[in-house]
Design a protein around this motif. Structure first.
Motif, PDB file in Angstrom:
ATOM      1  N   LYS A 139       1.201  -0.885  -0.211  1.00 32.64           N
ATOM      2  CA  LYS A 139       0.318  -0.046  -0.248  1.00 32.64           C
ATOM      3  C   LYS A 139       1.361   1.287   0.163  1.00 32.64           C
ATOM      4  O   LYS A 139       1.922   1.075   0.357  1.00 32.64           O
ATOM      5  CB  LYS A 139      -0.873  -0.113   1.130  1.00 32.64           C
ATOM      6  N   PHE A 140       0.225   2.267  -0.307  1.00 35.53           N
ATOM      7  CA  PHE A 140       1.422   3.583  -0.486  1.00 35.53           C
ATOM      8  C   PHE A 140       1.664   4.011   0.329  1.00 35.53           C
ATOM      9  O   PHE A 140       3.074   4.417   0.521  1.00 35.53           O
ATOM     10  CB  PHE A 140       0.340   4.107  -0.521  1.00 35.53           C
ATOM     11  N   ASP A 141       1.051   3.927   2.123  1.00 31.02           N
ATOM     12  CA  ASP A 141       1.835   4.337   3.042  1.00 31.02           C
ATOM     13  C   ASP A 141       3.271   3.785   3.641  1.00 31.02           C
ATOM     14  O   ASP A 141       4.170   4.048   3.978  1.00 31.02           O
ATOM     15  CB  ASP A 141       0.849   3.719   4.496  1.00 31.02           C
ATOM     16  N   GLN A 142       3.298   1.803   2.935  1.00 30.63           N
ATOM     17  CA  GLN A 142       4.905   1.225   3.395  1.00 30.63           C
ATOM     18  C   GLN A 142       5.217   2.109   2.547  1.00 30.63           C
ATOM     19  O   GLN A 142       6.630   2.012   2.508  1.00 30.63           O
ATOM     20  CB  GLN A 142       4.019   0.374   2.748  1.00 30.63           C
ATOM     21  N   LEU A 143       5.326   2.437   1.336  1.00 32.59           N
ATOM     22  CA  LEU A 143       5.993   3.112   0.110  1.00 32.59           C
ATOM     23  C   LEU A 143       6.337   4.184   0.082  1.00 32.59           C
ATOM     24  O   LEU A 143       7.771   5.565   0.429  1.00 32.59           O
ATOM     25  CB  LEU A 143       5.054   3.200  -1.137  1.00 32.59           C
ATOM     26  N   ALA A 144       5.776   5.462   1.386  1.00 35.14           N
ATOM     27  CA  ALA A 144       5.829   6.549   1.637  1.00 35.14           C
ATOM     28  C   ALA A 144       6.872   5.981   2.520  1.00 35.14           C
ATOM     29  O   ALA A 144       7.578   7.181   2.732  1.00 35.14           O
ATOM     30  CB  ALA A 144       4.751   7.984   1.779  1.00 35.14           C
ATOM     31  N   ALA A 145       6.967   5.359   3.462  1.00 34.84           N
ATOM     32  CA  ALA A 145       7.281   5.260   4.672  1.00 34.84           C
ATOM     33  C   ALA A 145       8.805   4.892   4.439  1.00 34.84           C
ATOM     34  O   ALA A 145      10.429   5.258   4.691  1.00 34.84           O
ATOM     35  CB  ALA A 145       6.594   4.081   5.791  1.00 34.84           C
ATOM     36  N   ASN A 173      10.517   8.374   3.498  1.00 34.34           N
ATOM     37  CA  ASN A 173      10.956   9.298   3.641  1.00 34.34           C
ATOM     38  C   ASN A 173      11.889   8.984   4.960  1.00 34.34           C
ATOM     39  O   ASN A 173      12.212   9.845   5.255  1.00 34.34           O
ATOM     40  CB  ASN A 173       9.500   9.426   4.445  1.00 34.34           C
ATOM     41  N   PHE A 174      11.478   7.101   5.796  1.00 40.28           N
ATOM     42  CA  PHE A 174      12.546   7.141   5.798  1.00 40.28           C
ATOM     43  C   PHE A 174      13.839   6.548   5.740  1.00 40.28           C
ATOM     44  O   PHE A 174      14.882   6.414   6.590  1.00 40.28           O
ATOM     45  CB  PHE A 174      12.152   5.913   7.386  1.00 40.28           C
ATOM     46  N   ILE A 175      13.911   5.980   4.748  1.00 43.07           N
ATOM     47  CA  ILE A 175      15.362   5.796   3.779  1.00 43.07           C
ATOM     48  C   ILE A 175      15.872   5.813   3.058  1.00 43.07           C
ATOM     49  O   ILE A 175      17.265   6.927   2.771  1.00 43.07           O
ATOM     50  CB  ILE A 175      14.774   3.965   4.066  1.00 43.07           C
ATOM     51  N   VAL A 176      15.453   6.547   1.930  1.00 42.50           N
ATOM     52  CA  VAL A 176      16.101   6.830   0.969  1.00 42.50           C
ATOM     53  C   VAL A 176      16.255   8.771   1.343  1.00 42.50           C
ATOM     54  O   VAL A 176      16.877   9.399   0.588  1.00 42.50           O
ATOM     55  CB  VAL A 176      14.673   6.867  -0.213  1.00 42.50           C
ATOM     56  N   THR A 177      15.274   9.036   1.577  1.00 45.23           N
ATOM     57  CA  THR A 177      15.124  10.874   1.699  1.00 45.23           C
ATOM     58  C   THR A 177      16.547  10.980   2.693  1.00 45.23           C
ATOM     59  O   THR A 177      17.632  11.608   2.852  1.00 45.23           O
ATOM     60  CB  THR A 177      13.759  11.785   2.664  1.00 45.23           C
ATOM     61  N   PRO A 178      16.577  10.583   4.020  1.00 42.23           N
ATOM     62  CA  PRO A 178      17.621  10.688   4.647  1.00 42.23           C
ATOM     63  C   PRO A 178      19.314  10.013   3.723  1.00 42.23           C
ATOM     64  O   PRO A 178      20.144  10.713   4.377  1.00 42.23           O
ATOM     65  CB  PRO A 178      17.344   9.579   5.788  1.00 42.23           C
ATOM     66  N   LEU A 179      19.119   8.943   3.504  1.00 41.67           N
ATOM     67  CA  LEU A 179      20.580   8.751   2.615  1.00 41.67           C
ATOM     68  C   LEU A 179      20.845  10.092   1.678  1.00 41.67           C
ATOM     69  O   LEU A 179      22.000   9.896   1.575  1.00 41.67           O
ATOM     70  CB  LEU A 179      19.797   7.863   1.873  1.00 41.67           C
ATOM     71  N   ALA A 180      20.071  10.329   1.651  1.00 43.14           N
ATOM     72  CA  ALA A 180      20.329  11.417  -0.141  1.00 43.14           C
ATOM     73  C   ALA A 180      20.560  12.713   1.198  1.00 43.14           C
ATOM     74  O   ALA A 180      21.382  13.127   0.534  1.00 43.14           O
ATOM     75  CB  ALA A 180      18.946  11.619  -0.597  1.00 43.14           C
ATOM     76  N   PHE A 181      20.062  13.060   1.806  1.00 37.94           N
ATOM     77  CA  PHE A 181      20.603  13.957   2.518  1.00 37.94           C
ATOM     78  C   PHE A 181      22.070  14.240   3.082  1.00 37.94           C
ATOM     79  O   PHE A 181      22.440  15.416   3.903  1.00 37.94           O
ATOM     80  CB  PHE A 181      19.833  14.895   3.522  1.00 37.94           C
ATOM     81  N   LEU A 182      22.145  13.132   3.397  1.00 41.49           N
ATOM     82  CA  LEU A 182      23.370  13.189   4.711  1.00 41.49           C
ATOM     83  C   LEU A 182      24.087  12.535   3.450  1.00 41.49           C
ATOM     84  O   LEU A 182      25.333  10.940   4.001  1.00 41.49           O
ATOM     85  CB  LEU A 182      22.814  11.588   5.578  1.00 41.49           C
TER      86      LEU A 182
END
Length: 271
Positions: free
Chosen positions: A181-187, A190-199
């Motif tokens: 479901k889309f909630d799992q994809l958003a998680a 938000n919690f894996i891809v975005t932090p790795l990109a910013f850091l």
């Protein structure tokens, strides 16, 4: 006819040849049309977001910020913002496409046609690469017009944008396969891809970080994609470009092979 096709597939021989070129081209066209139909969200929005990032940092940091690795701060972060936007869009392209098909129940339309696992992976990832390249081109033109930042080594930039898009497109498939479901994809985003990109050195040089965080950054493939694009645009980098190229290629190959294996088995795809 269905029985004959199944027998031919099991024997490794298909009546249209080893590669279903028409089916593969159709899948690639579908993936490109999918994001081009909403170009204001998939192309213009990333350009606006990249511009806002640059504007915010210029206002927040101010003109007194010293140079980073010998170049002005705004010049330093421009390649990082470009690359971060590219990899996020490449990830979103494959993950949203596959997750949408699963949630809406039309994944069978992709799995039933005579396409091999390799052709499915190539089709999806090609859409991610096309979106990544288009986003990179649009932002690069904007950076050149507004900041006068060109590309010292265009082929190096092209290599890292393509390799990074392949890597992130593969990760998007992994996320799409796992998410029901889309909630799992958003998680995952938000919690894996975005932090790795910013850091990953987008807004700073990792030389300014403690040794422990530097070691963590060197284990992050995102860092090498961003560092490689920065080297191609500005001629500066935090790590040897050749090492980065090897790591990015190895990471992309590993993710693509994993996706091929899962598509071949129908892992979390077939009811």
């Amino acid at each position: 006819m269905q029985e004959t096709r199944n027998q031919d597939t099991m024997m490794g021989v298909r009546r249209f040849g080893r590669v279903n070129w028409l089916g593969l081209a159709t899948l690639i066209e579908r993936e490109i049309r999918r994001f081009m139909n909403v170009w204001s969200q998939t192309i213009m929005a990333p350009l606006i977001n990249a511009g806002l990032f640059l504007l915010i940092f210029v206002i927040a940091v101010g003109p007194n910020r010293g140079p980073v690795m010998g170049v002005p701060f705004v010049t330093f972060i421009a390649p990082g913002i470009l690359t971060m936007t590219v990899i996020q869009n490449a990830f979103a392209n494959t993950s949203s496409s596959l997750a949408s098909a699963k949630v809406q129940g039309n994944i069978v339309d992709t799995l039933m046609p005579p396409l091999s696992a390799a052709e499915l992976v190539i089709g999806y990832v090609s859409g991610a690469v096309a979106r990544g390249l288009l986003v990179a081109l649009v932002i690069a033109i904007g950076v050149w017009l507004l900041l006068g930042i060109g590309m010292q080594r265009p082929l190096v930039v092209l290599f890292y944008v393509v390799a990074g898009s392949v890597f992130m497109g593969g990760l998007g498939l992994v996320a799409g396969i796992f998410a029901n479901k889309f909630d799992q994809l958003a998680a995952i985003s938000n919690f894996i891809v975005t932090p790795l990109a910013f850091l990953s050195g987008t807004f700073y040089s990792i030389e300014a970080m403690p040794e422990v965080l530097q070691a963590i950054s060197h284990a992050n493939p995102f860092f090498y994609v961003i560092d490689g694009v920065r080297f191609g645009m500005l001629g500066i980098s935090d790590s040897p470009p050749l090492r980065g190229a090897v790591i990015v290629l190895a990471s992309a190959s590993a993710v693509v092979l994993l996706c091929w294996s899962w598509f071949r088995r129908g892992y979390r795809l077939k009811a």
